[in-house]
Write a protein that holds these residues in place. Structure first.
Motif, PDB file in Angstrom:
ATOM      1  N   ARG A 127       9.084   9.453   5.645  1.00 32.62           N
ATOM      2  CA  ARG A 127      10.536   9.647   5.649  1.00 32.62           C
ATOM      3  C   ARG A 127      10.992  10.280   6.963  1.00 32.62           C
ATOM      4  NH1 ARG A 127      11.649  13.288   1.464  1.00 32.62           N
ATOM      5  NH2 ARG A 127      10.914  11.668   0.074  1.00 32.62           N
ATOM      6  N   TYR A 128      10.196  11.203   7.503  1.00 32.48           N
ATOM      7  CA  TYR A 128      10.539  11.848   8.775  1.00 32.48           C
ATOM      8  C   TYR A 128      10.650  10.810   9.897  1.00 32.48           C
ATOM      9  CZ  TYR A 128      10.166  14.719  12.941  1.00 32.48           C
ATOM     10  OH  TYR A 128      10.393  15.296  14.170  1.00 32.48           O
ATOM     11  N   PHE A 129       9.801   9.796   9.868  1.00 26.34           N
ATOM     12  CA  PHE A 129       9.818   8.752  10.890  1.00 26.34           C
ATOM     13  C   PHE A 129      10.716   7.579  10.514  1.00 26.34           C
ATOM     14  CE2 PHE A 129       5.808  10.936  11.841  1.00 26.34           C
ATOM     15  CZ  PHE A 129       5.981  11.160  13.200  1.00 26.34           C
ATOM     16  N   GLY A 130      11.403   7.655   9.372  1.00 27.13           N
ATOM     17  CA  GLY A 130      12.309   6.586   8.947  1.00 27.13           C
ATOM     18  C   GLY A 130      11.585   5.354   8.447  1.00 27.13           C
ATOM     19  N   LEU A 131      10.403   5.555   7.854  1.00 27.17           N
ATOM     20  CA  LEU A 131       9.587   4.448   7.382  1.00 27.17           C
ATOM     21  C   LEU A 131       9.508   4.446   5.862  1.00 27.17           C
ATOM     22  CD1 LEU A 131       6.631   4.753   9.920  1.00 27.17           C
ATOM     23  CD2 LEU A 131       8.614   3.247  10.079  1.00 27.17           C
ATOM     24  N   ALA A 132       9.183   3.285   5.308  1.00 27.11           N
ATOM     25  CA  ALA A 132       9.024   3.154   3.860  1.00 27.11           C
ATOM     26  C   ALA A 132       7.887   2.186   3.573  1.00 27.11           C
ATOM     27  CB  ALA A 132      10.318   2.650   3.221  1.00 27.11           C
ATOM     28  N   THR A 133       7.442   2.187   2.323  1.00 27.76           N
ATOM     29  CA  THR A 133       6.433   1.253   1.833  1.00 27.76           C
ATOM     30  C   THR A 133       7.098   0.356   0.806  1.00 27.76           C
ATOM     31  OG1 THR A 133       4.644   2.832   2.173  1.00 27.76           O
ATOM     32  CG2 THR A 133       4.226   1.046   0.613  1.00 27.76           C
ATOM     33  N   VAL A 134       6.920  -0.950   0.963  1.00 26.50           N
ATOM     34  CA  VAL A 134       7.420  -1.908  -0.016  1.00 26.50           C
ATOM     35  C   VAL A 134       6.272  -2.209  -0.973  1.00 26.50           C
ATOM     36  CG1 VAL A 134       8.328  -4.234  -0.384  1.00 26.50           C
ATOM     37  CG2 VAL A 134       9.043  -2.936   1.618  1.00 26.50           C
ATOM     38  N   GLN A 135       6.514  -1.973  -2.255  1.00 25.95           N
ATOM     39  CA  GLN A 135       5.510  -2.233  -3.283  1.00 25.95           C
ATOM     40  C   GLN A 135       5.962  -3.445  -4.088  1.00 25.95           C
ATOM     41  OE1 GLN A 135       5.767   1.668  -5.080  1.00 25.95           O
ATOM     42  NE2 GLN A 135       3.818   2.267  -4.153  1.00 25.95           N
ATOM     43  N   ILE A 136       5.090  -4.453  -4.159  1.00 23.48           N
ATOM     44  CA  ILE A 136       5.405  -5.697  -4.856  1.00 23.48           C
ATOM     45  C   ILE A 136       4.493  -5.807  -6.070  1.00 23.48           C
ATOM     46  CG2 ILE A 136       5.528  -8.205  -4.659  1.00 23.48           C
ATOM     47  CD1 ILE A 136       5.869  -7.758  -1.599  1.00 23.48           C
ATOM     48  N   TYR A 137       5.098  -5.949  -7.239  1.00 25.41           N
ATOM     49  CA  TYR A 137       4.371  -6.008  -8.511  1.00 25.41           C
ATOM     50  C   TYR A 137       4.457  -7.418  -9.087  1.00 25.41           C
ATOM     51  CZ  TYR A 137       4.759  -0.906  -8.391  1.00 25.41           C
ATOM     52  OH  TYR A 137       4.688   0.414  -8.039  1.00 25.41           O
ATOM     53  N   THR A 138       3.349  -7.871  -9.654  1.00 24.17           N
ATOM     54  CA  THR A 138       3.336  -9.130 -10.390  1.00 24.17           C
ATOM     55  C   THR A 138       2.976  -8.827 -11.839  1.00 24.17           C
ATOM     56  OG1 THR A 138       1.023  -9.571  -9.866  1.00 24.17           O
ATOM     57  CG2 THR A 138       2.670 -10.497  -8.359  1.00 24.17           C
ATOM     58  N   ALA A 139       3.016  -9.839 -12.665  1.00 24.12           N
ATOM     59  CA  ALA A 139       2.727  -9.650 -14.091  1.00 24.12           C
ATOM     60  C   ALA A 139       1.266  -9.246 -14.294  1.00 24.12           C
ATOM     61  CB  ALA A 139       3.015 -10.933 -14.861  1.00 24.12           C
ATOM     62  N   GLY A 140       1.057  -8.408 -15.313  1.00 23.11           N
ATOM     63  CA  GLY A 140      -0.300  -8.111 -15.745  1.00 23.11           C
ATOM     64  C   GLY A 140      -0.962  -6.924 -15.109  1.00 23.11           C
ATOM     65  N   GLY A 141      -0.306  -6.238 -14.189  1.00 28.17           N
ATOM     66  CA  GLY A 141      -0.958  -5.100 -13.565  1.00 28.17           C
ATOM     67  C   GLY A 141      -0.132  -3.843 -13.697  1.00 28.17           C
ATOM     68  N   SER A 142      -0.814  -2.707 -13.708  1.00 32.27           N
ATOM     69  CA  SER A 142      -0.097  -1.438 -13.799  1.00 32.27           C
ATOM     70  C   SER A 142       0.193  -0.866 -12.411  1.00 32.27           C
ATOM     71  CB  SER A 142      -0.906  -0.437 -14.609  1.00 32.27           C
ATOM     72  OG  SER A 142      -2.148  -0.219 -13.993  1.00 32.27           O
ATOM     73  N   SER A 143      -0.534  -1.348 -11.408  1.00 36.28           N
ATOM     74  CA  SER A 143      -0.270  -0.908 -10.042  1.00 36.28           C
ATOM     75  C   SER A 143       0.248  -2.093  -9.242  1.00 36.28           C
ATOM     76  CB  SER A 143      -1.547  -0.355  -9.407  1.00 36.28           C
ATOM     77  OG  SER A 143      -2.517  -1.370  -9.303  1.00 36.28           O
ATOM     78  N   SER A 144       0.799  -1.801  -8.072  1.00 38.78           N
ATOM     79  CA  SER A 144       1.371  -2.877  -7.277  1.00 38.78           C
ATOM     80  C   SER A 144       0.263  -3.783  -6.738  1.00 38.78           C
ATOM     81  CB  SER A 144       2.208  -2.320  -6.133  1.00 38.78           C
ATOM     82  OG  SER A 144       1.418  -1.547  -5.274  1.00 38.78           O
ATOM     83  N   ASP A 145       0.603  -5.049  -6.582  1.00 38.12           N
ATOM     84  CA  ASP A 145      -0.354  -6.015  -6.055  1.00 38.12           C
ATOM     85  C   ASP A 145      -0.407  -5.963  -4.533  1.00 38.12           C
ATOM     86  OD1 ASP A 145      -1.306  -7.550  -8.466  1.00 38.12           O
ATOM     87  OD2 ASP A 145       0.854  -7.661  -8.745  1.00 38.12           O
ATOM     88  N   ILE A 146       0.747  -5.670  -3.932  1.00 36.20           N
ATOM     89  CA  ILE A 146       0.798  -5.518  -2.478  1.00 36.20           C
ATOM     90  C   ILE A 146       1.600  -4.258  -2.164  1.00 36.20           C
ATOM     91  CG2 ILE A 146       1.642  -6.454  -0.301  1.00 36.20           C
ATOM     92  CD1 ILE A 146       1.357  -9.203  -1.316  1.00 36.20           C
ATOM     93  N   GLU A 147       1.070  -3.458  -1.288  1.00 37.82           N
ATOM     94  CA  GLU A 147       1.802  -2.323  -0.732  1.00 37.82           C
ATOM     95  C   GLU A 147       1.839  -2.514   0.768  1.00 37.82           C
ATOM     96  OE1 GLU A 147       0.504   1.570  -1.797  1.00 37.82           O
ATOM     97  OE2 GLU A 147       0.632   1.172  -3.943  1.00 37.82           O
ATOM     98  N   ILE A 148       3.041  -2.744   1.297  1.00 37.41           N
ATOM     99  CA  ILE A 148       3.205  -2.939   2.732  1.00 37.41           C
ATOM    100  C   ILE A 148       3.793  -1.654   3.299  1.00 37.41           C
ATOM    101  CG2 ILE A 148       4.194  -4.364   4.544  1.00 37.41           C
ATOM    102  CD1 ILE A 148       4.584  -6.576   2.415  1.00 37.41           C
TER     103      ILE A 148
END
Length: 171
Positions: A127-148
């Motif tokens: 947050r200090y550097f103005g950045l974020a992580t995009v988390q993409i979820y698909t069916a069937g999982g409890s955690s994200s499939d992609i974290e960018i």
């Protein structure tokens, strides 16, 4: 089922993954990684110092600590840098791609019609550097499939909106 055919596909004519233009993570994300590593190794150093002064036989391991601690720090920074350099992402008309890996490179492809949920995550340092992580979820999982990770916040919000529009079109 009478018209069922199952013809062979010529794999030489498939689209080439090498032609996809991947976007690299924002350069400031490397600073986030370094700050996280510094805090981690600082906590480890404090634990080692406490052990040194509170455990009687701990001083016998002093030469090994002087070798192992800096070596572990250097190896961790080296592999973290390789990991940072190799991470990349791309958004195409029908799917999202994420490439990562240190020794072996993995490329994950998720079609938009499989995306169920999209979330943005901002850590304290990111947050200090103005950045974020995009988390993409698909069916069937409890955690994200992609974290960018390491995407400028404005761009991450645009990506989230794009994915939400794609999800709505699929419904």
């Amino acid at each position: 089922m009478e018209n069922f055919t199952n013809e062979t596909i010529d794999t030489k004519n498939l689209p080439k993954m090498e032609t996809v233009v991947f976007s690299k993570l924002h350069p400031s994300y490397w600073k986030v990684v370094l700050i996280t590593l510094i805090f981690t190794f600082l906590i480890l150093a404090i634990v080692l110092i406490i052990c040194y002064f509170n455990i009687d036989d701990w001083s016998n391991f002093e030469p090994e600590i002087y070798i192992i601690y800096p070596s572990a720090l250097l190896v961790t920074v080296f592999f973290s840098r390789i990991n940072f350099i190799k991470k990349a992402f791309a958004f195409r008309n029908h799917d999202v791609l994420f490439r990562n890996g240190i020794i072996a490179t993995n490329t994950i492809v998720i079609p938009y019609n499989r995306v169920q949920h999209v979330a943005l995550h901002e850590g304290l340092v990111s947050r200090y550097f103005g950045l974020a992580t995009v988390q993409i979820y698909t069916a069937g999982g409890s955690s994200s499939d992609i974290e960018i990770p390491g995407i400028k916040k404005e761009e991450a919000e645009n990506i989230k909106q794009l994915l939400m529009l794609k999800i709505q079109k699929e419904l």
